[in-house]
Design a protein around this motif. Sequence first.
Motif, PDB file in Angstrom:
ATOM      1  N   UNK A 268     -28.012  82.762  76.808  1.00 16.93           N
ATOM      2  CA  UNK A 268     -26.626  82.349  76.974  1.00 16.93           C
ATOM      3  C   UNK A 268     -25.851  82.174  75.684  1.00 16.93           C
ATOM      4  N   UNK A 269     -26.462  82.526  74.545  1.00 20.42           N
ATOM      5  CA  UNK A 269     -25.806  82.278  73.259  1.00 20.42           C
ATOM      6  C   UNK A 269     -24.914  83.410  72.811  1.00 20.42           C
ATOM      7  N   UNK A 270     -24.942  84.532  73.514  1.00 20.75           N
ATOM      8  CA  UNK A 270     -23.998  85.607  73.193  1.00 20.75           C
ATOM      9  C   UNK A 270     -23.681  86.407  74.456  1.00 20.75           C
ATOM     10  N   UNK A 271     -22.544  87.078  74.429  1.00 22.69           N
ATOM     11  CA  UNK A 271     -22.136  87.932  75.521  1.00 22.69           C
ATOM     12  C   UNK A 271     -21.854  89.310  74.940  1.00 22.69           C
ATOM     13  N   UNK A 272     -22.313  90.355  75.623  1.00 26.53           N
ATOM     14  CA  UNK A 272     -22.118  91.730  75.163  1.00 26.53           C
ATOM     15  C   UNK A 272     -21.003  92.379  75.968  1.00 26.53           C
ATOM     16  N   UNK A 273     -20.210  93.205  75.286  1.00 24.78           N
ATOM     17  CA  UNK A 273     -19.138  93.952  75.949  1.00 24.78           C
ATOM     18  C   UNK A 273     -19.260  95.420  75.558  1.00 24.78           C
ATOM     19  N   UNK A 274     -19.136  96.305  76.552  1.00 28.07           N
ATOM     20  CA  UNK A 274     -19.175  97.752  76.316  1.00 28.07           C
ATOM     21  C   UNK A 274     -17.776  98.301  76.518  1.00 28.07           C
ATOM     22  N   UNK A 275     -17.296  99.093  75.558  1.00 33.73           N
ATOM     23  CA  UNK A 275     -15.881  99.472  75.574  1.00 33.73           C
ATOM     24  C   UNK A 275     -15.649 100.959  75.377  1.00 33.73           C
ATOM     25  N   UNK A 276     -14.483 101.366  75.847  1.00 30.19           N
ATOM     26  CA  UNK A 276     -14.008 102.731  75.662  1.00 30.19           C
ATOM     27  C   UNK A 276     -13.756 103.042  74.196  1.00 30.19           C
ATOM     28  N   UNK A 278     -15.749 103.062  71.970  1.00 32.31           N
ATOM     29  CA  UNK A 278     -17.004 103.612  71.447  1.00 32.31           C
ATOM     30  C   UNK A 278     -17.883 102.569  70.768  1.00 32.31           C
ATOM     31  N   UNK A 279     -17.763 101.335  71.212  1.00 33.64           N
ATOM     32  CA  UNK A 279     -18.605 100.293  70.636  1.00 33.64           C
ATOM     33  C   UNK A 279     -19.132  99.359  71.711  1.00 33.64           C
ATOM     34  N   UNK A 280     -20.292  98.756  71.403  1.00 31.14           N
ATOM     35  CA  UNK A 280     -20.786  97.587  72.129  1.00 31.14           C
ATOM     36  C   UNK A 280     -20.768  96.443  71.129  1.00 31.14           C
ATOM     37  N   UNK A 281     -20.175  95.327  71.536  1.00 33.80           N
ATOM     38  CA  UNK A 281     -20.069  94.196  70.613  1.00 33.80           C
ATOM     39  C   UNK A 281     -20.712  92.953  71.218  1.00 33.80           C
ATOM     40  N   UNK A 282     -21.291  92.131  70.350  1.00 33.07           N
ATOM     41  CA  UNK A 282     -21.888  90.860  70.737  1.00 33.07           C
ATOM     42  C   UNK A 282     -21.005  89.736  70.205  1.00 33.07           C
ATOM     43  N   UNK A 283     -20.735  88.749  71.069  1.00 32.49           N
ATOM     44  CA  UNK A 283     -19.783  87.681  70.747  1.00 32.49           C
ATOM     45  C   UNK A 283     -20.407  86.313  71.026  1.00 32.49           C
ATOM     46  N   UNK A 284     -19.896  85.325  70.306  1.00 28.91           N
ATOM     47  CA  UNK A 284     -20.190  83.935  70.636  1.00 28.91           C
ATOM     48  C   UNK A 284     -19.300  83.553  71.814  1.00 28.91           C
ATOM     49  N   UNK A 287     -16.698  80.294  70.911  1.00 30.89           N
ATOM     50  CA  UNK A 287     -15.534  80.391  70.024  1.00 30.89           C
ATOM     51  C   UNK A 287     -14.968  81.802  69.902  1.00 30.89           C
ATOM     52  N   UNK A 288     -15.607  82.786  70.541  1.00 31.53           N
ATOM     53  CA  UNK A 288     -15.093  84.155  70.510  1.00 31.53           C
ATOM     54  C   UNK A 288     -15.365  84.909  69.231  1.00 31.53           C
ATOM     55  N   UNK A 289     -16.199  84.377  68.343  1.00 30.23           N
ATOM     56  CA  UNK A 289     -16.517  85.067  67.095  1.00 30.23           C
ATOM     57  C   UNK A 289     -17.371  86.304  67.366  1.00 30.23           C
ATOM     58  N   UNK A 290     -17.000  87.430  66.733  1.00 28.65           N
ATOM     59  CA  UNK A 290     -17.810  88.640  66.860  1.00 28.65           C
ATOM     60  C   UNK A 290     -19.068  88.487  66.016  1.00 28.65           C
ATOM     61  N   UNK A 291     -20.239  88.635  66.652  1.00 30.82           N
ATOM     62  CA  UNK A 291     -21.512  88.443  65.978  1.00 30.82           C
ATOM     63  C   UNK A 291     -22.094  89.747  65.470  1.00 30.82           C
ATOM     64  N   UNK A 292     -21.871  90.823  66.217  1.00 29.42           N
ATOM     65  CA  UNK A 292     -22.479  92.099  65.858  1.00 29.42           C
ATOM     66  C   UNK A 292     -21.730  93.217  66.558  1.00 29.42           C
ATOM     67  N   UNK A 293     -21.833  94.431  65.980  1.00 25.64           N
ATOM     68  CA  UNK A 293     -21.167  95.594  66.567  1.00 25.64           C
ATOM     69  C   UNK A 293     -22.093  96.803  66.481  1.00 25.64           C
TER      70      UNK A 293
END
Length: 458
Positions: A268-276, A278-284, A287-293
């Motif tokens: 539960x410490x991050x949420x992943x989003x897959x987007x048009x 061309x990236x998948x990003x991991x977020x807190x 607070x919405x901070x981007x953790x990884x791309x």
Amino acid sequence: MQFGISDPAAITFGTTFYQYVAKGLPVDTSVMRARRAMRRAKKDTLEWGTPVLYLRATDDGHIFATDGAPGPQTLLKKATYTLRVEAPDEGALRQRQSLYEEARGHHAAGRWDAVLEVRERLLALDPAAEDPDGLFVSARAALAETRASVTSEDSARSPWRFRNELTVRHRKSVIGVAFSPDGQWLATASSDGTARLWDSVSGRQTHSFKHPGWLNVVTSVAFSPDGTRLATGSEDGIGRVWDVASGRLVVRLSHEGSVASVAFSPDGRCVATASQDKSVRLWDPVNGQELSRLAIGASARSVAFSLDGRRLVSGSEDGVGRVWDVVSRRLIVQLGHEASVPGVAFNPDGRRIATASEDKSVRVWDAGSGKQLLRLAHDSSVRAVAFSPDGRRLATAGWDNVARVWDAGDGRELFGLHHDSSLRAVTFSGDGHRVATAGSDSTAHIWRITEGNTGDGW
């Protein structure tokens, strides 16, 4: 407007027109797309022909200069008077007619699956394409009748029993579905611009999570492991995290393209989003901070974590599933299809991965080596896939109007769950005794499934 126009038609035209102007498209192209939106919204009128454009602009059709320093801009560098008329694309017209003829041939021969496959190709060519002879409607009805007969015969021999326990409805297609970890709630995502939360037993709606704007199609829903948060994806390019108890928006996660899929990590410490974009990003998710791309290289359609949270699998428009090491962001293995991969899932022990593809197949792979272990066939594009919590079964959802449940070990089909239209999503409850399906018929169903004689008259 050449004539009087109804308020709904005017609203559809205006919002769509400004949406595309804001994206930087030429004004004549924006008018064309707005007229198409009117035609799709209400097919039983000719109001889409009411708006016309007489264009006075630069040669490229842009009437606003948005680059350069802020302040007044020289809008018209070269004034010309032009009458732009939407001329039909002769090649597209011929191709459309050819598809209609192909559909008629399949219909005459009783090949209902082939008729509906032609319909998919026709809609890809022209989303506003009509069904003048009723070919597609009658083929869908005939196919449903045939499958119902087959299902009835098969169910008499099958040890599996299932029944539709609950049906919930949206105003438009239901695209995503998820059970809360305790099974108490069902979340649904819809093209009507809302995600909704339902009591999974009574069907009572408790919250509607509204997504504002004109690109507000909600594409995906996912609960946090503790059930207190709900993540949603949207075509407006924003992932959102909501508080389940209050319905309050907690944080926004911004992409440069539509967000097709969301997933919480097992801790539960991050949420992943897959987007048009061309990236998948991991977020807190707090607070919405981007953790990884992760740079996918193609439009990302789906994303899922392994149960230990160390790996992540993504599916993309280029027909490739990709397995990543979450910490190092290293690409581990690639899983190849012949078409887009809109659905991915790890099995509970993390040793297998299932990928659902528009090439009409679901494939099961060894997660370490990338070796293909099983190939499961649908009659049309497959949009979603899910493993049961014990890993013994696999559920798939296809555009052939059926969710199929398979033996995950040998690939044997166990039974099918039917909708009146194409299916978009499928998932198991945490106890494995229920399956939720979502479809273009604006409904989500919860099915109770059991193996063997239940003794209750099923």
